[in-house]
Motif scaffolding. Structure first.
Motif, PDB file in Angstrom:
ATOM      1  N   GLU A  12       0.813  -1.218   0.000  1.00 27.24           N
ATOM      2  CA  GLU A  12       0.000   0.000   0.000  1.00 27.24           C
ATOM      3  C   GLU A  12       0.850   1.274   0.000  1.00 27.24           C
ATOM      4  OE1 GLU A  12      -0.013  -1.734   4.235  1.00 27.24           O
ATOM      5  OE2 GLU A  12      -0.237  -2.506   2.198  1.00 27.24           O
ATOM      6  N   ASP A  13       2.158   1.146   0.273  1.00 28.12           N
ATOM      7  CA  ASP A  13       3.040   2.311   0.283  1.00 28.12           C
ATOM      8  C   ASP A  13       3.691   2.590  -1.068  1.00 28.12           C
ATOM      9  OD1 ASP A  13       2.460   2.672   2.949  1.00 28.12           O
ATOM     10  OD2 ASP A  13       4.272   1.647   3.647  1.00 28.12           O
ATOM     11  N   ILE A  14       3.550   1.692  -2.025  1.00 24.94           N
ATOM     12  CA  ILE A  14       4.226   1.893  -3.303  1.00 24.94           C
ATOM     13  C   ILE A  14       3.701   3.128  -4.030  1.00 24.94           C
ATOM     14  CG2 ILE A  14       2.770   0.422  -4.748  1.00 24.94           C
ATOM     15  CD1 ILE A  14       5.467  -0.507  -6.061  1.00 24.94           C
ATOM     16  N   LEU A  15       2.457   3.458  -3.848  1.00 26.57           N
ATOM     17  CA  LEU A  15       1.895   4.619  -4.513  1.00 26.57           C
ATOM     18  C   LEU A  15       2.539   5.914  -4.015  1.00 26.57           C
ATOM     19  CD1 LEU A  15      -0.091   5.503  -6.615  1.00 26.57           C
ATOM     20  CD2 LEU A  15      -1.878   5.458  -4.891  1.00 26.57           C
ATOM     21  N   THR A  16       2.743   6.024  -2.716  1.00 23.47           N
ATOM     22  CA  THR A  16       3.413   7.200  -2.158  1.00 23.47           C
ATOM     23  C   THR A  16       4.825   7.317  -2.697  1.00 23.47           C
ATOM     24  OG1 THR A  16       2.097   7.063  -0.144  1.00 23.47           O
ATOM     25  CG2 THR A  16       4.146   8.320  -0.019  1.00 23.47           C
ATOM     26  N   SER A  17       5.532   6.203  -2.729  1.00 22.76           N
ATOM     27  CA  SER A  17       6.893   6.192  -3.253  1.00 22.76           C
ATOM     28  C   SER A  17       6.905   6.617  -4.719  1.00 22.76           C
ATOM     29  CB  SER A  17       7.497   4.788  -3.098  1.00 22.76           C
ATOM     30  OG  SER A  17       8.777   4.728  -3.659  1.00 22.76           O
ATOM     31  N   ARG A  18       5.977   6.080  -5.479  1.00 21.86           N
ATOM     32  CA  ARG A  18       5.930   6.401  -6.908  1.00 21.86           C
ATOM     33  C   ARG A  18       5.610   7.877  -7.137  1.00 21.86           C
ATOM     34  NH1 ARG A  18       2.947   3.109 -11.716  1.00 21.86           N
ATOM     35  NH2 ARG A  18       3.322   4.656 -13.333  1.00 21.86           N
ATOM     36  N   LEU A  19       4.653   8.428  -6.397  1.00 20.90           N
ATOM     37  CA  LEU A  19       4.286   9.831  -6.573  1.00 20.90           C
ATOM     38  C   LEU A  19       5.449  10.760  -6.228  1.00 20.90           C
ATOM     39  CD1 LEU A  19       0.641   9.890  -5.202  1.00 20.90           C
ATOM     40  CD2 LEU A  19       1.375  10.241  -7.562  1.00 20.90           C
ATOM     41  N   GLU A  20       6.122  10.496  -5.124  1.00 20.38           N
ATOM     42  CA  GLU A  20       7.256  11.339  -4.745  1.00 20.38           C
ATOM     43  C   GLU A  20       8.363  11.261  -5.792  1.00 20.38           C
ATOM     44  OE1 GLU A  20       8.525  10.710  -0.720  1.00 20.38           O
ATOM     45  OE2 GLU A  20       6.522  11.097   0.053  1.00 20.38           O
ATOM     46  N   ARG A  21       8.598  10.085  -6.307  1.00 26.00           N
ATOM     47  CA  ARG A  21       9.622   9.924  -7.345  1.00 26.00           C
ATOM     48  C   ARG A  21       9.184  10.601  -8.648  1.00 26.00           C
ATOM     49  NH1 ARG A  21      13.427   5.829  -6.262  1.00 26.00           N
ATOM     50  NH2 ARG A  21      13.229   5.100  -4.137  1.00 26.00           N
ATOM     51  N   PHE A  22       7.900  10.518  -8.983  1.00 26.10           N
ATOM     52  CA  PHE A  22       7.380  11.182 -10.171  1.00 26.10           C
ATOM     53  C   PHE A  22       7.601  12.689 -10.070  1.00 26.10           C
ATOM     54  CE2 PHE A  22       4.047  13.378 -12.522  1.00 26.10           C
ATOM     55  CZ  PHE A  22       4.087  12.739 -13.760  1.00 26.10           C
ATOM     56  N   HIS A  23       7.324  13.243  -8.915  1.00 28.09           N
ATOM     57  CA  HIS A  23       7.437  14.689  -8.746  1.00 28.09           C
ATOM     58  C   HIS A  23       8.885  15.159  -8.621  1.00 28.09           C
ATOM     59  CE1 HIS A  23       3.072  14.278  -7.677  1.00 28.09           C
ATOM     60  NE2 HIS A  23       3.094  15.089  -8.716  1.00 28.09           N
ATOM     61  N   SER A  24       9.841  14.247  -8.622  1.00 36.42           N
ATOM     62  CA  SER A  24      11.256  14.640  -8.666  1.00 36.42           C
ATOM     63  C   SER A  24      11.637  15.089 -10.069  1.00 36.42           C
ATOM     64  CB  SER A  24      12.150  13.467  -8.251  1.00 36.42           C
ATOM     65  OG  SER A  24      12.257  12.531  -9.323  1.00 36.42           O
ATOM     66  N   ASP A  25      10.790  14.753 -11.060  1.00 33.08           N
ATOM     67  CA  ASP A  25      11.016  15.086 -12.471  1.00 33.08           C
ATOM     68  C   ASP A  25      12.235  14.389 -13.067  1.00 33.08           C
ATOM     69  OD1 ASP A  25       8.762  16.701 -12.591  1.00 33.08           O
ATOM     70  OD2 ASP A  25       9.871  18.467 -11.923  1.00 33.08           O
ATOM     71  N   LYS A  26      12.635  13.253 -12.487  1.00 32.79           N
ATOM     72  CA  LYS A  26      13.785  12.504 -12.986  1.00 32.79           C
ATOM     73  C   LYS A  26      13.382  11.061 -13.266  1.00 32.79           C
ATOM     74  CE  LYS A  26      16.993  15.281 -10.369  1.00 32.79           C
ATOM     75  NZ  LYS A  26      17.701  15.360  -9.121  1.00 32.79           N
ATOM     76  N   VAL A  27      13.603  10.635 -14.497  1.00 28.73           N
ATOM     77  CA  VAL A  27      13.295   9.250 -14.848  1.00 28.73           C
ATOM     78  C   VAL A  27      14.149   8.300 -14.014  1.00 28.73           C
ATOM     79  CG1 VAL A  27      13.404   7.528 -16.689  1.00 28.73           C
ATOM     80  CG2 VAL A  27      12.474   9.779 -17.153  1.00 28.73           C
ATOM     81  N   SER A  28      15.375   8.674 -13.755  1.00 31.50           N
ATOM     82  CA  SER A  28      16.261   7.812 -12.959  1.00 31.50           C
ATOM     83  C   SER A  28      15.699   7.582 -11.558  1.00 31.50           C
ATOM     84  CB  SER A  28      17.667   8.414 -12.873  1.00 31.50           C
ATOM     85  OG  SER A  28      17.627   9.692 -12.249  1.00 31.50           O
ATOM     86  N   ALA A  29      14.943   8.532 -11.036  1.00 28.59           N
ATOM     87  CA  ALA A  29      14.303   8.356  -9.727  1.00 28.59           C
ATOM     88  C   ALA A  29      13.081   7.456  -9.835  1.00 28.59           C
ATOM     89  CB  ALA A  29      13.906   9.713  -9.150  1.00 28.59           C
ATOM     90  N   MET A  30      12.420   7.479 -10.993  1.00 34.25           N
ATOM     91  CA  MET A  30      11.206   6.669 -11.192  1.00 34.25           C
ATOM     92  C   MET A  30      11.514   5.185 -11.382  1.00 34.25           C
ATOM     93  SD  MET A  30       8.172   8.501 -11.694  1.00 34.25           S
ATOM     94  CE  MET A  30       7.367   7.121 -12.373  1.00 34.25           C
ATOM     95  N   MET A  31      12.581   4.857 -12.076  1.00 39.64           N
ATOM     96  CA  MET A  31      12.825   3.481 -12.494  1.00 39.64           C
ATOM     97  C   MET A  31      12.961   2.469 -11.350  1.00 39.64           C
ATOM     98  SD  MET A  31      12.179   3.775 -15.554  1.00 39.64           S
ATOM     99  CE  MET A  31      12.444   2.062 -15.989  1.00 39.64           C
ATOM    100  N   PRO A  32      13.492   2.835 -10.185  1.00 36.87           N
ATOM    101  CA  PRO A  32      13.572   1.845  -9.103  1.00 36.87           C
ATOM    102  C   PRO A  32      12.227   1.321  -8.603  1.00 36.87           C
ATOM    103  CG  PRO A  32      15.148   3.586  -8.718  1.00 36.87           C
ATOM    104  CD  PRO A  32      14.269   4.034  -9.866  1.00 36.87           C
ATOM    105  N   VAL A  33      11.110   1.999  -8.903  1.00 40.49           N
ATOM    106  CA  VAL A  33       9.812   1.470  -8.478  1.00 40.49           C
ATOM    107  C   VAL A  33       9.371   0.317  -9.358  1.00 40.49           C
ATOM    108  CG1 VAL A  33       9.059   3.651  -7.456  1.00 40.49           C
ATOM    109  CG2 VAL A  33       8.310   3.052  -9.760  1.00 40.49           C
TER     110      VAL A  33
END
Length: 143
Positions: A12-33
């Motif tokens: 249930e926490d993956i969504l929070t992680s994904r949103l925060e990474r999305f808002h970093s504006d970096k694909v490299s931050a998104m890919m670990p999810v």
């Protein structure tokens, strides 16, 4: 990024992680999810394992805030199905509000949850060559 926003330890926490990474504006931050062998459902309804970074890059270039909340999380051992409601706070390429529901299958590996199947595309209807339409897996609405 992983220090300030580690991968989810509960599905249930993956969504929070994904949103925060999305808002970093970096694909490299998104890919670990994403799992090491993820599948993305495209807006045309086909699956791909090779275009995920490119598609996330396209999403990020518009710099529109993404909002999402989990509606359901169904867990079965090391797998979970997440059904969520999402919206983009702004107007997409069609100049229309974009929002609706999406889904994803996540898998636990090394005590962290990652997307195995990402069905978060923004369209619910695909045009067929004969002019008809068909409903896709996500119920996304544009108004």
């Amino acid at each position: 990024m992983s220090g300030s926003n580690p991968l989810a330890s509960k599905p249930e926490d993956i969504l929070t992680s994904r949103l925060e990474r999305f808002h970093s504006d970096k694909v490299s931050a998104m890919m670990p999810v994403y799992d090491s062998k993820p599948v993305l459902i495209t807006s045309a309804g086909r699956t791909t394992t090779t275009e995920i970074a490119a598609r996330r890059e396209c999403d990020l270039k518009y710099a529109l805030p993404l909002k999402a909340s989990a509606r359901h999380v169904y867990v079965a051992g090391d797998f979970a199905l997440i059904v969520l409601d999402r919206s983009i706070d702004g107007k997409g390429l069609s100049r229309k509000y974009v929002g609706g529901s999406a889904s994803g299958v996540v898998r636990r590996a090394d005590r962290r949850w990652q997307y195995l199947i990402d069905n978060s595309q923004r369209t619910a209807v695909a045009a067929l060559s004969d002019g008809a339409t068909r409903q896709l897996g996500t119920n996304i609405t544009a108004t």
